[in-house]
Design an enzyme around this catalytic site. Structure first.
Site, PDB file in Angstrom:
ATOM      1  N   MET A  79      -0.270   2.635   4.056  1.00  0.00           N
ATOM      2  CA  MET A  79       1.100   3.084   3.816  1.00  0.00           C
ATOM      3  C   MET A  79       2.064   2.557   4.876  1.00  0.00           C
ATOM      4  O   MET A  79       1.660   2.000   5.891  1.00  0.00           O
ATOM      5  CB  MET A  79       1.147   4.613   3.788  1.00  0.00           C
ATOM      6  CG  MET A  79       0.346   5.244   2.664  1.00  0.00           C
ATOM      7  SD  MET A  79       0.382   7.049   2.687  1.00  0.00           S
ATOM      8  CE  MET A  79       2.111   7.363   2.274  1.00  0.00           C
ATOM      9  N   HIS A  80       3.353   2.737   4.615  1.00  0.00           N
ATOM     10  CA  HIS A  80       4.453   2.603   5.577  1.00  0.00           C
ATOM     11  C   HIS A  80       4.846   1.169   5.930  1.00  0.00           C
ATOM     12  O   HIS A  80       5.883   0.960   6.560  1.00  0.00           O
ATOM     13  CB  HIS A  80       4.153   3.341   6.890  1.00  0.00           C
ATOM     14  CG  HIS A  80       3.609   4.718   6.739  1.00  0.00           C
ATOM     15  ND1 HIS A  80       4.259   5.690   6.022  1.00  0.00           N
ATOM     16  CD2 HIS A  80       2.475   5.287   7.224  1.00  0.00           C
ATOM     17  CE1 HIS A  80       3.547   6.807   6.076  1.00  0.00           C
ATOM     18  NE2 HIS A  80       2.464   6.589   6.790  1.00  0.00           N
ATOM     19  N   ASP A 236      -3.104   5.027   0.461  1.00  0.00           N
ATOM     20  CA  ASP A 236      -4.554   5.078   0.651  1.00  0.00           C
ATOM     21  C   ASP A 236      -5.132   6.485   0.645  1.00  0.00           C
ATOM     22  O   ASP A 236      -6.164   6.742   0.015  1.00  0.00           O
ATOM     23  CB  ASP A 236      -4.954   4.332   1.924  1.00  0.00           C
ATOM     24  CG  ASP A 236      -4.137   4.721   3.147  1.00  0.00           C
ATOM     25  OD1 ASP A 236      -3.306   5.656   3.077  1.00  0.00           O
ATOM     26  OD2 ASP A 236      -4.332   4.081   4.200  1.00  0.00           O
TER      27      ASP A 236
END
Length: 491
Positions: A79-80, A236
């Site tokens: 992520m991110h 995830d």
């Protein structure tokens, strides 16, 4: 057959899952991280794509008949991260990853620009999130910033390469600080604060929705026939939760991977930003989740394994089982800063209590205990939001160690159930999302729990021995990681 792809930080994994929820075959291709400057962490999106193609070719070679029967694809991923595309959808620069902490100053700036940001997003501004990265780029790479046409998350870039569609799912989008998490929509206020607009964001869909159809040329290249659908996918941890069946309210997962995560599924939005707890959308409609995150879980064990000259992490970890707990050093696992509950990008790791008698076994034990204590800190933050866990599914590479599981269970105070195969991860959950996109089946039908291997229950005796060490652990953070006293990190 359903194909799941998981874009991890250290590897890209692909998995074939049949209609009976059985994993048929899997493949993996390693990835490397670029750290050109202290606090930076980057990867090439083109390398992701090439590694994905390699993983799929391996899978096709290993199980050709099963691969040819693929009818839908799901993608999960780290992520991110910030993948920046220009007007012709070309990548402008390497992707800035979740464990990049260069934008810690921009986090303070963003919360000052939007005082209500925590109410909108349900989260503290942290360097790992996507929005502060864009503020940093605006200042330090203005030419790149001016050229941005779209900002994608890592797994969404793979979806784009598979389908040509620019979309993101709710669970991944919730980790950007641009999403109004309760409303499940982009926040104009948060976008404006970072100099962006809705037109630069991907379209939002649920993880089980259809994102698009596999491109014809890719279908021909991989020997696939018919309309192969691609699902919205998931971040995830949400994908891993779908994979182990943690979709009902109150169900929980402890993931001991590169980072350590406690994930709890909810039917409502329940934030606690004051203690750096994450409140995100789940990968399924009208479901949310809470997460605590420690940044260096098995990463800490890998580091200590190399440091002591051992070649096998598993063998090094086994040394810990014969250590005298009371004489082992205390370890703070803040090798990459920390999230829950400290939100301190400059937090530093340390050993305290070393002596001439400290051996490799004591170091191994201290590292595993320190990670368990960090997870206990995270669980305490979840508790302040009213969350209580009786039992959680235990997954990730660290879950292979029953001893480590016992440390976590006894430190946190709840039981851990190890599945028969606890290393299925996000790829298995992504395949389940692909199945739901293709068939329209309900989550309750597809997302069954995995068969259990064993239940690791808290030990009252071990908990009593750990308690004074945990209290010392917490005091050491306060004594050594006071932000007013800290020097800049030099890693």
């Amino acid at each position: 057959m359903y194909l799941g792809i998981d874009l991890g930080t250290s590897e890209i994994k692909a998995m074939l899952v049949d209609g009976g929820n059985k994993a048929i075959a899997s493949s993996a291709v390693k990835q490397t991280i670029s750290r050109p400057y202290p606090m930076w962490s980057e990867q090439s999106p083109e390398n992701w794509w090439q590694a994905t193609c390699d993983a799929l070719e391996q899978l096709r070679a290993a199980a050709p008949a099963a691969f040819a029967a693929v009818r839908a694809i799901g993608v999960s991923g780290q992520m991110h991260g910030a993948v920046l595309l220009d007007a012709r959808h070309r990548v402008l620069r390497p992707a800035i990853l979740w464990n990049d902490s260069r934008s810690f100053a921009e986090c303070i700036e963003l919360e000052a620009l939007v005082p209500e940001s925590r109410q909108i997003t349900g989260n503290l501004a942290m360097p790992g999130f996507t929005a502060p990265k864009l503020l940093w780029l605006q200042k330090h790479e203005p030419a790149v910033f001016r050229s941005i046409s779209k900002v994608l998350l890592p797994k969404d870039y793979l979806v784009y390469r598979l389908t040509g569609e620019l979309v993101s799912d709710m669970s991944d989008a919730a980790g950007t600080l641009w999403l109004d998490v309760a409303r499940r929509d982009w926040s104009e206020r948060m976008l404006e604060a970072t100099g962006l607009g809705r037109e630069q964001m991907p379209a939002l869909i649920e993880g089980r929705d259809v994102a698009g159809q596999l491109k014809d040329d890719l279908a021909r290249q991989w020997g696939l026939s018919g309309n192969v659908l691609v699902a919205g996918g998931a971040g995830d941890n949400a994908a891993a939760a779908v994979g182990v069946g943690a979709v009902a309210p109150g169900s929980a997962v402890v993931s001991l991977g590169s980072s350590g995560v406690i994930f709890v599924s909810n039917d409502h939005f329940s934030p606690n930003p004051a203690q750096a707890m994450h409140a995100f959308c789940h990968a399924l409609p009208q479901r949310w989740c809470q997460m605590s995150v420690t940044l260096a879980a098995t990463t800490s064990l890998s580091w200590a394994t190399r440091l002591t000259g051992h070649s096998s992490e598993a063998a090094f970890a086994r040394l810990a089982e014969d250590t005298v707990i009371e004489t082992a050093p205390i370890f703070l696992p803040y090798l990459n800063g920390e999230r829950t509950p400290h939100n301190n990008a400059q937090a530093s790791g340390m050993f305290f209590g070393l002596s001439s008698n400290t051996d490799a076994a004591a170091i191994a034990y201290s590292v595993m205990e320190g990670v368990a204590f960090s997870l206990a800190d995270g669980y305490a933050a979840l508790g302040t939001a009213g969350t209580r866990i009786r039992q959680a599914v235990f997954v990730g590479g660290g879950a292979r160690s029953r001893f480590w599981g016992s440390l976590v269970a006894s430190s946190c105070g709840f039981a851990l159930q190890r599945p028969v195969d606890g290393d299925l991860g996000g790829a298995f959950g992504a395949a389940r999302l692909a199945r739901m996109a293709a068939t329209g089946e309900a989550a309750e039908v597809v997302c069954s729990s995995l068969p259990g291997d064993e239940l690791i229950v808290p030990s009252a005796t071990l908990a009593a021995r750990l308690k004074p060490r945990y209290e010392r652990y917490k005091r050491l953070y306060l004594a050594t990681n006071d932000r007013a006293l800290q020097q800049p990190r030099a890693d």
